[in-house]
Structures are given as structure tokens and as C-alpha cells.
Write an enzyme that holds these catalytic residues in place. Structure first.
Site, PDB file in Angstrom:
ATOM      1  N   THR A  12     -65.636  37.408  82.094  1.00  0.00           N
ATOM      2  CA  THR A  12     -66.454  37.983  83.069  1.00  0.00           C
ATOM      3  C   THR A  12     -67.744  38.009  82.233  1.00  0.00           C
ATOM      4  O   THR A  12     -67.942  38.606  81.253  1.00  0.00           O
ATOM      5  CB  THR A  12     -65.932  38.999  83.716  1.00  0.00           C
ATOM      6  N   GLY A  13     -68.993  38.167  83.025  1.00  0.00           N
ATOM      7  CA  GLY A  13     -70.413  38.299  82.493  1.00  0.00           C
ATOM      8  C   GLY A  13     -70.481  37.103  81.487  1.00  0.00           C
ATOM      9  O   GLY A  13     -70.719  37.666  80.300  1.00  0.00           O
ATOM     10  N   GLY A  17     -75.597  36.741  76.721  1.00  0.00           N
ATOM     11  CA  GLY A  17     -75.321  37.931  75.646  1.00  0.00           C
ATOM     12  C   GLY A  17     -73.816  37.592  75.053  1.00  0.00           C
ATOM     13  O   GLY A  17     -73.288  36.599  74.829  1.00  0.00           O
ATOM     14  N   TYR A 161     -73.314  55.187  82.464  1.00  0.00           N
ATOM     15  CA  TYR A 161     -72.517  54.268  81.582  1.00  0.00           C
ATOM     16  C   TYR A 161     -71.491  54.461  80.868  1.00  0.00           C
ATOM     17  O   TYR A 161     -70.480  54.069  80.527  1.00  0.00           O
ATOM     18  CB  TYR A 161     -73.634  53.544  80.769  1.00  0.00           C
TER      19      TYR A 161
END
Length: 271
Positions: A12-13, A17, A161
Site C-alpha cells: 500500500t502507498g 517514497g 501521527y
């Protein structure tokens, strides 16, 4: 489309990055990699870097649990196996915002979406056993306040976060305990400190470490033969570390699991 007998991984993602780097390295090692992102164009761009163009691109906004469930349904309908799930997608929101379901956005994207996705894909992971789940957490960790889990009284972006990342670690330990013997192992890690990613540059300025360092750490959990059958552990880079006391508390873990199930509602019902 199936890709023969190659091991299959979902990251995922994975359009930028750390996730993009992990997807690239998994493909280099022969995995059929399913990419995920919020933009189809960026997903296709990332796929073009992979041998054979990867195993597919899935587009879903993890601020919507409905989209997460739809994505899981596509995987279950189109894939015969899933050997590795890397839960990596994440954000830092400078202002308090809510997901489409009314969940504080950072908690929704970084943690709750992956809680839902992992449990929906569990039947496929079990059929593919031995399988692994790698939860990308952080050294920034803070306990969830069960009296104000959505941070309605006060909001701080780094606190949000840190809470989401400790929730990931807590989920990892609870998952490992609940599904011991299933053939699906789950571990969490802090990949590296302030990697050179856009999120880090926008939130903190100067990075401290490279994306490649983080990729090596994730790949260790994802592929190392030494970790075959190892589950419910937390790693700092490639070294095993002691989890936060809150994650080791069975009562806190159970409360988080119950809260998460409640927030997911009927979305957790089998597809």
C-alpha cells in the site's frame, strides 16, 4: 490477471517514497507486485519501473473505508494467492480533518484502513500460507486516548501521527496472538528515521536517512528466512526492539481492537 507461481505481494502507498522502493525491490526479487495509490496515473508510472509492469495497479483513497473494502474485494476476486501484505500508506495532517466515515483522518489512513484491509484479506493470506504481514510503523509512538480517540478536544499533528503508529504496533501484536497457528505472521517496524521522502521534507525539513535504508529494513521483515514463522515482533530497522508498554498491554490491545471493529462496522463482514 494471475502471474503463474510467483509469490504475490501487495504494497500500500507504493507510488512514492518507501512504498515505491519496496515494490521495486520485491519485483527485482521475483515477486508479482500489486501496487496501490490514490492516483491511477502515478500508479501506472510506478508500475512501469517494475519488470513486466508489475502484477497490477489498484486505486483507492484510504480516507474512505468503503474504498478499502472495494479494493479488498477486487483482490479476492482476481487473485488466487497473496504471500505478502506490506501496510505502508500514511499521512501527516497539519490540521484536524475527518475521513468519510467521520474518523480522525490520520488514524483512519495510517491505521484503521490497514486494520480493515488486513482482516478482509486474511482468508487469502491463510490460503497462501506461509504468508507475512509487515506493518510500517514509526519510532514516534503515543498511546490512544480512549476518552477522546478522535482528538476532538485538542489536536496536534505529530501526536495524531504517533498515536496512529502505536496503534499499528498494538494491532500487530494482537493480530499475531489471535491468529497464531494460521500460517500468517505479522510484524511491525520503524524502518528508518526521517527518510528522504516528500512527507518528511514537507513536515520536518531536512531528512536524516535514505529511503534505501528503510527499504532494506522492510525487506528484512518481508523476506528474511530467519524470520520464517516469527510473529508479533517490533523492529527498529533490522534489529528486534522492545515494543512500547501500551502495545504490550493485553487490555489496551483488546480495547483498540474493539474500537476498530466498531469504527469499521459492517465493513468487516466477509466479502
Amino acid at each position: 490477471m494471475e502471474t503463474g507461481s510467483a509469490k504475490t505481494a501487495l504494497v500500500t502507498g507504493s507510488t512514492a517514497g518507501l512504498g515505491r522502493g519496496v515494490a521495486r525491490e520485491l519485483a527485482r526479487r521475483g515477486y508479482a507486485v500489486i501496487l496501490h495509490g490514490r492516483s491511477e496515473a502515478r500508479c501506472r508510472e510506478a508500475a512501469a519501473e517494475l519488470p513486466g509492469g508489475g502484477a497490477g495497479c489498484l486505486v483507492a483513497d484510504f480516507s474512505s473505508l468503503g474504498e478499502v473494502r472495494k479494493m479488498a474485494g477486487e483482490i479476492l476476486a482476481g487473485r488466487g494467492r497473496l504471500d505478502l501484505l506490506v501496510n505502508n500508506a500514511g499521512i501527516i495532517s497539519r490540521e484536524r480533518r475527518e475521513s468519510r466515515e467521520g474518523v480522525e483522518l490520520t488514524l483512519a489512513v495510517n491505521y484503521l484502513s490497514h486494520f480493515l484491509l488486513t482482516l478482509l484479506l486474511l482468508p487469502l493470506l491463510r490460503r497462501s500460507a506461509p504468508a507475512r504481514v509487515v506493518n510500517v510503523a514509526s519510532a514516534a509512538q503515543s498511546p490512544l486516548d480512549f476518552s477522546d480517540p478522535m482528538m476532538e478536544r485538542s489536536y496536534d499533528p505529530m501526536e495524531a501521527y504517533a498515536r496512529s503508529k502505536l496503534a499499528q504496533v498494538s494491532f500487530t501484536l494482537e493480530f499475531a496472538e489471535r491468529f497464531a497457528g494460521s500460517g500468517v505472521c505479522a510484524n511491525a517496524l520503524h524502518p528508518a528515521s526521517l527518510m528522504d521522502t516528500r512527507m518528511v521534507r514537507e513536515s520536518f525539513g531536512r531528512p536524516m536517512s535514505s529511503v534505501e535504508e528503510g527499504v532494506r529494513a522492510v525487506m528484512h521483515l518481508a523476506t528474511s528466512p530467519d524470520l520464517e514463522g516469527v510473529s508479533g515482533r517490533y523492529f527498529d530497522g533490522t534489529r528486534e526492539a522492545r515494543p512500547h508498554p501500551w502495545a504490550r498491554d493485553p487490555g489496551a490491545r483488546e480495547r483498540l481492537w474493539e474500537l476498530s471493529e466498531g469504527l469499521c462496522g459492517g465493513l468487516l463482514e466477509p466479502l
